[in-house]
Structures are given as structure tokens and as C-alpha cells.
Design an enzyme around this catalytic site. Structure first.
Site, PDB file in Angstrom:
ATOM      1  N   ASP A  85      -8.803  -9.400   0.310  1.00 16.15           N
ATOM      2  CA  ASP A  85      -9.069  -8.780   1.608  1.00 16.15           C
ATOM      3  C   ASP A  85     -10.429  -9.182   2.173  1.00 16.15           C
ATOM      4  OD1 ASP A  85      -6.689  -7.579   2.034  1.00 16.15           O
ATOM      5  OD2 ASP A  85      -7.353  -5.536   1.684  1.00 16.15           O
ATOM      6  N   THR A 145      -4.058   1.879  -2.256  1.00 14.28           N
ATOM      7  CA  THR A 145      -3.465   0.552  -2.381  1.00 14.28           C
ATOM      8  C   THR A 145      -3.931  -0.212  -3.608  1.00 14.28           C
ATOM      9  OG1 THR A 145      -3.134  -1.532  -1.186  1.00 14.28           O
ATOM     10  CG2 THR A 145      -5.292  -0.499  -0.998  1.00 14.28           C
ATOM     11  N   GLY A 184       1.366  -1.522   4.671  1.00 12.30           N
ATOM     12  CA  GLY A 184       1.837  -2.661   5.454  1.00 12.30           C
ATOM     13  C   GLY A 184       0.811  -3.730   5.737  1.00 12.30           C
ATOM     14  N   THR A 190       0.886  -1.148   0.000  1.00 10.81           N
ATOM     15  CA  THR A 190       0.000   0.000   0.000  1.00 10.81           C
ATOM     16  C   THR A 190       0.924   1.198   0.000  1.00 10.81           C
ATOM     17  OG1 THR A 190      -1.617  -1.298   1.230  1.00 10.81           O
ATOM     18  CG2 THR A 190      -1.850   1.064   1.406  1.00 10.81           C
ATOM     19  N   SER A 244     -10.492  -3.479   5.410  1.00  8.51           N
ATOM     20  CA  SER A 244      -9.128  -2.976   5.226  1.00  8.51           C
ATOM     21  C   SER A 244      -8.496  -2.715   6.578  1.00  8.51           C
ATOM     22  CB  SER A 244      -9.158  -1.676   4.412  1.00  8.51           C
ATOM     23  OG  SER A 244      -7.890  -1.059   4.402  1.00  8.51           O
TER      24      SER A 244
END
Length: 603
Positions: free
Chosen positions: A456, A432, A506, A414, A485
């Protein structure tokens, strides 16, 4: 103008070998780690930009110098990062903005990707109910509907000052004229296998056809070798090479001239849909037409004398950060010592409880109730830390579940940029593609990378995603839904005045990296450059381990934590924290993470 460029040195080794003169704070216990070296930050009197690449920071600063505000600069930096920082900068992904205007009003913009209309809960499982390896992370099927362009249009329409085309033109020029590769960027491109060959496409199709969603497809799509600016013919990329992106320049030109329609309709949309057909992806024209960014109310909380403003769901970051800060507020972390065994113990116990809550309760608020108020309730958080003292042993994560009594829900590559303008407007934006270079799919003829954000979602409850994060039904795949997220763009005020703007990439480590950067400044008195460079620790409930950057713990702390039952896992450097601090006299101080090519520029 001041410039700081951090290129290619190994931060963790440097910190591990720090001079003995760098000692713990006076009176700290023996297990406390030495404070990191007091690296000189960038200072500015009027405005400051911190981003992941010197070219993006340069473009943002130029916009500010020409009279643009922080929101204008954010738009320009976003498009510039899509050119010069393709590992994470994007127009084919999404993200979040938290802003605070000079008059004290604040807001949050959600331009997170959404699941295509054809997506389904079990689309990444085979006929036996097992997760198909890599299907949610690599290739066309991994891509959610991009939100970045729509998000930047919405930000500019509401808060921008300069004409739109003036904000996009610098990125057009950058793509056409070329970007000189740094050592890190050259290495990243050389190490990445982009999807441009018939063999890879066929394998993606075979994997998809084994899922219930893909059964009955007649034949693999036609997929020929495609031009790709990120692949250097003949030899590997070298530092100092110039990468020119003609297709991307043309795409950005359409966005410059037509705004939203330049991406979601017309030639760019046609190229994207052709790419979907070629690689058996799911994004359709109705998906592009129906995508909308959303303005949301930021989450707010207190930590000591500070107000913390951060991103609400579908980001878990703001809620988790506020939970952690409120859990830790009763303890005098400064007195315990930086990264002492006692301080690390308390922070870790809070983190494992917060990440358990994250896996259970957090998801897209448009698809069910997310109990934010209850998760941030003082009584609830006090109960979560009940019995935790500096003398405790570790609590095994197997014994830690989400907090009881809350309703069930009816999300490492990201990038982040922080901006403060001369009027005092502040922008904290995290954006990202999800993994490095996203899905590894470059849209043929359009030159931009597609995200792999579908990973995700909870592909299967209880099965970790690419970042090792375990999720549940709250984050299951649904058409049109935004995936959970960890992005945590954050702004901190003190007594009604702007104090800090911060965020980082990260993956699942974002939340803990932002936490540590804040504690480094607010509790341990570090300047922003010290705070972002300091070695880090991370715990996320599962797996039950503390990730440790070199130099983050003293030998005495390592021994003490091991005695308490913690498993320490050495790990290479992570995160790229970008921070701006506003001093009481109005001076701006920038911290650019030396783990990357991050750059702070101000005037």
C-alpha cells in the site's frame, strides 16, 4: 433475534435479470437504471451487528446481550473474524475505527500497520530501478508491523465495559472447536497457495537478494515444511468441513490472558520473529515494542442536511468521501435518476479528480503535512468541478492532475463491521490484511496470517500497486511510517441524531462503494439491504475506465456514456458493504452485503 445469511448466489446475474416491475424513479430520464429489488432488511429494536461472517455476528450479538457496549462487541467481533474469516479478518494486520458515542462525541482510532525499522524506499526495486514482481505482495518481506491487537487493547481501555478476557474468550473457543466452512470460504482456501515450502522460500530469498536492500546476504534461510491449518491434507476443502486452529487458539489464549504482551512479547513474539528469520522478513522485536495505535480526530463534513464523520489520514477514505459528497451536492441526483448517464458522468468526473488528489497529497500525517483543510475547502472543490455539466463529454484522465495551489506532502481483501448498541453508541470498523490471506505467510506455531500491507506504499512513484492505484512521494516507504489506505469507516448523523453506520472492504473501490451506498439511501430512498446489494460502478483516475458490475447500467446509459468517450469495463462483483440505519423512531435496520456470507443480527 433475526438472522440473515447470504450464501452462494450470483448477485450480479440476479440483478441483471431483475423483473421489469423494477423501474426507474418516476420522471427519471430514459438512461436511468431500474432500482434494485426491495430486499427485506433485518430490523431490531435495541442493538444490531453486521459483519462478514455469521459466527462473528453471533459472537458480537452475544456480547451486546450480556450487557457489553458497541466497543466491547467490536473487540469480540475483531478476534472472531481472525478465526472464521481468515481471508481478511486478522490479528496480523491492522485497521481503523470511527465511533460515535450516544452523547454525540466522536473519535477515530488508527491501528494501521507500520513499516519496519529496516524498511527502505527502494526495497522492492532491483539494481536497475525496476519493481521486482510480487515482492511487495507475497511473502515475509511484504509484511508491515501488525497493529490489530494493540488497537483492540486501546479501544477497550478507553471505551470498553466488560472484562477483556470475556471479549477474547469466544474467539479462543471458536478456534479450538472449529468453524464450519461455507462454500465461499472453502473455495478461497483451495485457491490460495500459502507459503510453507522450501521451494517458495528460496524463490522469495532470490528475489530479495536482487534488490539493493538485499545485496550481501550470505545464504537463504532454513525453511522447512510447516504445519498450516489452512491446508487440508489429502483432499481439497469441501463446504461443511470443519477447520480447527489449535495454534491460533493458543495465541488468542495468550492475548486473552496477557493483553498486548500476549502478542507483542513472549512466545507469540518469539514465533513471529522466528518466522521473519525463516523467510527473510524485516520485522524485529524493537518494531513490536515500539508499535502504538493512535487516536485521531475524525474528518467531518456536510452533505445536504447530514453530517458525515469519517477516517482521517493515513486513510485517504474520509477525505476522498467528503470531497466527493461536496462536489456532488450542487446536483439533484435523485432527479437525474439512479445510474442515469448524466448522474454517472457527474460522479465519474468527481471521482477522477479526487483520486488524482489522493495520489498526490495524501499520506501519513506524522511524516509530513497533509493539506486536509485545503482539500476539503469549498472554493477548492468548486474549482475542481468548474465547467463540469450534465452535457459534457468525458474528461480524459491524462488531462486531469491534482488540484493546483496546495502544498506537496512534506496508501482487495479487507473486512468491515458496523455495530450499534442499545444505548446508541455506534462503531464503524474496517480491518485488513490487504490482499486475500495477506502475504500468504502463516506464522508457524502461532497460527495467524501476516499482512502484505507494504504494497500500500508507493513502491515506486507512478507504478500502480496491486489494486491499480498509482501513488507518489507522499506515500513513499519510510521506517515507522503508516501506509496510505482507502478504508472508509463512516458514520452519518441527521439533525444531531445517529442515521447511518457504514463501511466496506475492496481496496481502492472502498471509497466509491461507500459513496454509492450513502447516495442510495440519502438520495434515492433505498433501504439498507437494497443499498448494499445494488450493483456498483467505480472510477479511480488511473486506469481511465469505469468498472461496471452486471446490471449497474441500462443499455441506453451504456450507449450514452460510450458516446461521451467513457470506456466501460465489465467486472465481477466487488466489495462487501455493511450498513446500519437508525430510523427516527429508534428502530435499527441492517443491510448485509449478499456478495459474501455477510450477516446482520439484532435484538
Amino acid at each position: 433475534m433475526l438472522l440473515r445469511r447470504s450464501y452462494c448466489f450470483l448477485l450480479t446475474a440476479a440483478l441483471a435479470c431483475a423483473s421489469p416491475a423494477h423501474r426507474p424513479l418516476p420522471g427519471a430520464p430514459a438512461t436511468a437504471a431500474p432500482l434494485p429489488p426491495a430486499a427485506a432488511p433485518v430490523t431490531a429494536a435495541q442493538a444490531l451487528v453486521v459483519s462478514a461472517h455469521p459466527e462473528a455476528s453471533r459472537i458480537g450479538l452475544e456480547i451486546l446481550r450480556r450487557g457489553g457496549n458497541a466497543y466491547d462487541a467490536a473487540v469480540a467481533v475483531q478476534f472472531a473474524l481472525a478465526v472464521c474469516f481468515p481471508v481478511a479478518g486478522n490479528i496480523g494486520g491492522g485497521g481503523f475505527v470511527v465511533y460515535r458515542a450516544a452523547d454525540g462525541t466522536a473519535g477515530a482510532l488508527d491501528f494501521r500497520e507500520t513499516a519496519p525499522a529496516k524498511a527502505s524506499q527502494d526495497m522492492y526495486l532491483d539494481t536497475q530501478g525496476n519493481v521486482v514482481p510480487d515482492l511487495s505482495t507475497r511473502g515475509h518481506l511484504a509484511a508491515g508491523v501488525p497493529g490489530t491487537v494493540a488497537g483492540m487493547v486501546a479501544l477497550h481501555q478507553k471505551l470498553g465495559k466488560l472484562p477483556w478476557r470475556e471479549l477474547v474468550q469466544p474467539a479462543v473457543d471458536l478456534a479450538a472447536q472449529g468453524v464450519v466452512l461455507t462454500p465461499k470460504e472453502a473455495a478461497g482456501l483451495n485457491a490460495t497457495r500459502f507459503i510453507t515450502t522450501p521451494v517458495e522460500a528460496e524463490q522469495r530469498y532470490v528475489n530479495f537478494a536482487t534488490t539493493p536492500h538485499g545485496m550481501g546476504a550470505a545464504s537463504a534461510p532454513d525453511f522447512k515444511e510447516l504445519p498450516n491449518a489452512y491446508k487440508r491434507p489429502g483432499r481439497a476443502w469441501q463446504p461443511g468441513d470443519t477447520i480447527r486452529q489449535a495454534y491460533l487458539a493458543a495465541t488468542l489464549g495468550r492475548i486473552r490472558d496477557q493483553g498486548r504482551a500476549g502478542f507483542y512479547q513472549g512466545p507469540t513474539a518469539a514465533l513471529l520473529l522466528s518466522e521473519m528469520q525463516r523467510g527473510h522478513g524485516l520485522i524485529s522485536q524493537p518494531d513490536l515494542d515500539q508499535y502504538q495505535p493512535k487516536w485521531r480526530e475524525p474528518v467531518r463534513g456536510r452533505y445536504r442536511q447530514y453530517e458525515v464523520i469519517s477516517m482521517p489520514p493515513p486513510s485517504s477514505g474520509g477525505v476522498a468521501l467528503l470531497q466527493l459528497l461536496q462536489m456532488l451536492e450542487p446536483y439533484n441526483l435523485r432527479q437525474l435518476g439512479w445510474h442515469s448517464a448524466d448522474a454517472v458522468h457527474l460522479i465519474t468526473e468527481a471521482e477522477r479528480r479526487v483520486y488524482a488528489d489522493r495520489a498526490t497529497y495524501l499520506g501519513d500525517p506524522d511524516f509530513g503535512r497533509v493539506p486536509v483543510a485545503q482539500l476539503l475547502g469549498t472554493k477548492y472543490l468548486k474549482g475542481r468541478m468548474q465547467g463540469v455539466t450534465t452535457q459534457n463529454a468525458a474528461t480524459p484522465s491524462a488531462q486531469v492532475a491534482a488540484g493546483a495551489g496546495l502544498p506537496s506532502y512534506e496508501s482487495d481483501q479487507t473486512t468491515h463491521y458496523s455495530i450499534v448498541d442499545a444505548a446508541g453508541n455506534a462503531v464503524s470498523c474496517t480491518t485488513t490484511l490487504n490482499g486475500a490471506y495477506g502475504s500468504k505467510v502463516v506464522v508457524a506455531g502461532a497460527g495467524f496470517l501476516l499482512n502484505n500491507e507494504m504494497d500500500d506504499f508507493s513502491v515506486k512513484p507512478g507504478v500502480p500497486n496491486a489494486y491499480g492505484v498509482t501513488g507518489g512521494a507522499a506515500n513513499a516507504i519510510r521506517p515507522g511510517k503508516r501506509m496510505l489506505s482507502s478504508m472508509t469507516p463512516t458514520i452519518v448523523t441527521e439533525r444531531g441524531q445517529l442515521r447511518l453506520v457504514v463501511g466496506t472492504p475492496g481496496g481502492s473501490t472502498i471509497i466509491t462503494s461507500v459513496l454509492q451506498a450513502l447516495l442510495n439511501v440519502l438520495d434515492y430512498g433505498m433501504n439498507p439491504q437494497q443499498a448494499v446489494a445494488a450493483p456498483r460502478l467505480h472510477h479511480q483516475w488511473l486506469p481511465d475506465q469505469i468498472d461496471v458490475e452486471a446490471g449497474a447500467l441500462s443499455p441506453a446509459a451504456e450507449a450514452d456514456l460510450a458516446r461521451r468517450g467513457y470506456r466501460l469495463s465489465p467486472r465481477n462483483a466487488w466489495g462487501r458493504v455493511e450498513m446500519i440505519e437508525r430510523k427516527p423512531n429508534g428502530q435499527l435496520v441492517g443491510g448485509a452485503d449478499p456478495r459474501g456470507d455477510d450477516t446482520a443480527l439484532g435484538y
